[in-house]
Scaffold this active site. Structure first.
Site, PDB file in Angstrom:
ATOM      1  CB  CYS A   1      -0.861  -0.027   1.259  1.00 17.07           C
ATOM      2  SG  CYS A   1      -1.711   1.514   1.667  1.00 17.07           S
TER       3      CYS A   1
ATOM      4  CB  CYS B   1      -4.902  -1.237   4.034  1.00 18.10           C
ATOM      5  SG  CYS B   1      -4.704   0.558   4.127  1.00 18.10           S
TER       6      CYS B   1
ATOM      7  CG  HIS C   1      -0.591  -1.538   6.308  1.00 11.99           C
ATOM      8  ND1 HIS C   1       0.451  -1.064   5.560  1.00 11.99           N
ATOM      9  CD2 HIS C   1      -1.695  -0.924   5.831  1.00 11.99           C
ATOM     10  CE1 HIS C   1       0.006  -0.200   4.676  1.00 11.99           C
ATOM     11  NE2 HIS C   1      -1.305  -0.097   4.806  1.00 11.99           N
TER      12      HIS C   1
ATOM     13  CG  HIS D   1       7.330   4.071   7.979  1.00 12.17           C
ATOM     14  ND1 HIS D   1       7.036   4.771   9.125  1.00 12.17           N
ATOM     15  CD2 HIS D   1       8.434   3.343   8.259  1.00 12.17           C
ATOM     16  CE1 HIS D   1       7.916   4.455  10.066  1.00 12.17           C
ATOM     17  NE2 HIS D   1       8.770   3.597   9.569  1.00 12.17           N
TER      18      HIS D   1
ATOM     19  CB  SER E   1       0.247   3.705   4.308  1.00  8.82           C
ATOM     20  OG  SER E   1      -0.941   4.384   3.939  1.00  8.82           O
TER      21      SER E   1
END
Ligand SMILES: NC(=O)c1ccc[n+]([C@@H]2O[C@H](COP(=O)([O-])OP(=O)(O)OC[C@H]3O[C@@H](n4cnc5c(N)ncnc54)[C@H](O)[C@@H]3O)[C@@H](O)[C@H]2O)c1
Ligand SMILES: *[C@@H]1O[C@H](CO)[C@@H](O)[C@H](O)[C@H]1NC(C)=O
Ligand SMILES: [Zn+2]
Ligand SMILES: [Zn+2]
Length: 398
Positions: free
Chosen positions: A68, A196, A90, A74, A70
């Site tokens: 994803c 997600c 995740h 990070h 996200s």
């Protein structure tokens, strides 16, 4: 003849998991994981140790995980030095290997999705139908990192569990308040996407924006999250859905999922909000920002019609402030944000899995690449260059 065969197949699989669990339960598992040692560096496939689950925890064998944006945020964008080393990932599905003391809802062999947002069912937020922000979850897994609570180590070092999940690993340990049990018939290499991106975009349209039948919508950013928002707008009965992206390669899938118009801001000299206002007699009823860019967030707000327009921020960033002229809101627009599509994970994910099994929600259309965990860096490169929607990494066999 058919049913008993299916049953005996299911039973034999269950026994395989129970025997496998008897062999590993209570012991440290050594397995393969992709470790992010430093910001902005390729992940390294390492052997890690996964500690047994402690009280209220569940150890999960990850079968499939997707990448994803996200995870990229990070690794490549926020790059907080104290967020490393970590195991990212995740958006995943797996099978319970063993459970810690106090866990009654899960058993070895259960098919589950780890959740990056917990649902303790006890706090004031969980008890309210207005939100999916669990107090306990955020308290025990502050922000995205839980340094003291990680069950993962590599080369003698604690490795952080990104969002409390860490699914770029053959095994991980998650608190039971962040695990959703799903239909055992669900294909894990597909429903992992519901952990997600797809739930986030779909729910942002349906739960947060509360898109109405006959309305006009605009979705900014057509990755998996934005495309799922398009799908959510369509399922809520929107009559016009305008898909916006600076990468025109995304428009084909957007149309498959329900977009009626596609607009590339780069094709216009005017601001995109003005282009949309002209297309829609003053602006859209609902807009969703799924790009993670504060400039786009402002454009999405300004693209909604005065009086009742609702704009939802879904894209993830904490690097800059958002800004807008107060008159935009004074004129009757509403600006909202949404995490995980407003779904309370343990309740919402099994419902989304059922919706997929009932063919009410699409997932296959989002999977543009299948790879293995060893190819995780290739999957990250694809996303970085806008060449994929979702890459599903096969992690373990079932
Ligand atoms: N709120 C949440 O709970 C939540 C959950 C998951 C992901 N996210 C965030 O949602 C966003 C999308 O995630 P994804 O996995 O779909 O990412 P992605 O990288 O696959 O898609 C992002 C899309 O935005 C487009 N884009 C970039 N700049 C743009 C611009 N100026 N105008 C229009 N479009 C533009 C890109 O071309 C791309 O198609 C990310 O910011 C991610 O971190 C939020
Ligand atoms: C990915 O694998 C799934 C099976 O898990 C298959 O249905 C799908 O067609 C594959 N997609 C691509 C793009 O290879
Ligand atoms: Zn709670
Ligand atoms: Zn995500």
């Amino acid at each position: 003849m058919f049913l008993p065969a299916v049953l005996s197949e299911l039973l034999s699989r269950l026994f395989i998991h129970i025997f496998a669990a008897m062999a590993t339960a209570g012991k440290v598992i050594k397995c393969k994981a992709a470790v992010a040692w430093e910001p902005n560096k390729p992940l390294v496939i390492e052997e890690i140790e996964v500690a047994p689950p402690q009280a209220n925890e569940v150890r999960i064998k990850i079968v499939a995980t997707a990448v994803c944006h996200s995870d990229l945020y990070h690794l490549l964008e926020s790059m907080h030095k104290d967020g490393f080393p970590t195991v990212l990932g995740h958006e995943a599905a797996g099978i319970v290997e063993s459970v810690g003391p106090g866990v009654t809802e899960f058993q070895p062999g259960d098919k589950v999705l780890p959740l990056f947002i917990s649902q303790c069912r006890e706090c004031r937020f969980c008890k309210s139908p207005k939100t999916n922000q669990c107090e306990k979850g955020w308290a025990t897994r502050p922000n995205v990192m839980a340094p003291l609570e990680s069950r993962l180590t590599c080369k003698g070092k604690k490795v952080l569990q990104f969002t409390g999940t860490s699914t770029f690993s053959e095994y991980t340990v998650v608190n039971q308040m962040a695990v959703a049990k799903i239909d055992p018939a669900a294909p894990l290499e597909k429903v992992c996407l519901l952990g997600c991106g797809i739930s986030t975009g779909y729910g942002a349209a349906v739960n947060t924006a509360k898109v109405e039948p006959g309305s006009t919508c605009a979705v900014f950013g057509l990755g998996a999250v934005g495309l799922a928002a398009v799908m959510g707008c369509k399922s809520a009965g929107a009559k016009r859905i305008i898909a916006v992206d600076i990468n025109p390669e995304k428009f084909v899938k957007a149309k498959v999922l329900g977009a009626t118009d596609c607009v590339n801001p780069k094709d216009h000299d005017k601001p995109i909000s003005q282009v949309l206002a002209e297309m829609t007699n003053g602006g859209v009823d609902f807009s969703l920002e799924c790009a993670g860019n504060v400039g786009v967030m402002r454009s999405a707000l300004e693209s909604c019609v005065k009086g009742w327009g609702v704009s939802v921020i879904v894209g993830w960033t904490d690097l800059h402030d958002i800004s807008a002229r107060p008159l935009q809101l004074i004129a009757g627009r509403t600006w909202k944000g949404s995490v995980f599509g407003g779904f309370k994970g343990r309740d919402g994910v099994p419902q989304m899995v059922k919706a997929y099994m009932d063919k009410k929600v699409k997932l296959d259309e989002f999977i543009t690449h299948n790879m293995t965990l060893d190819q995780v860096n290739d999957a990250i490169e694809l996303m970085k260059h806008g060449k994929c929607i979702r890459t599903v990494l096969k992690v373990s066999s079932q």
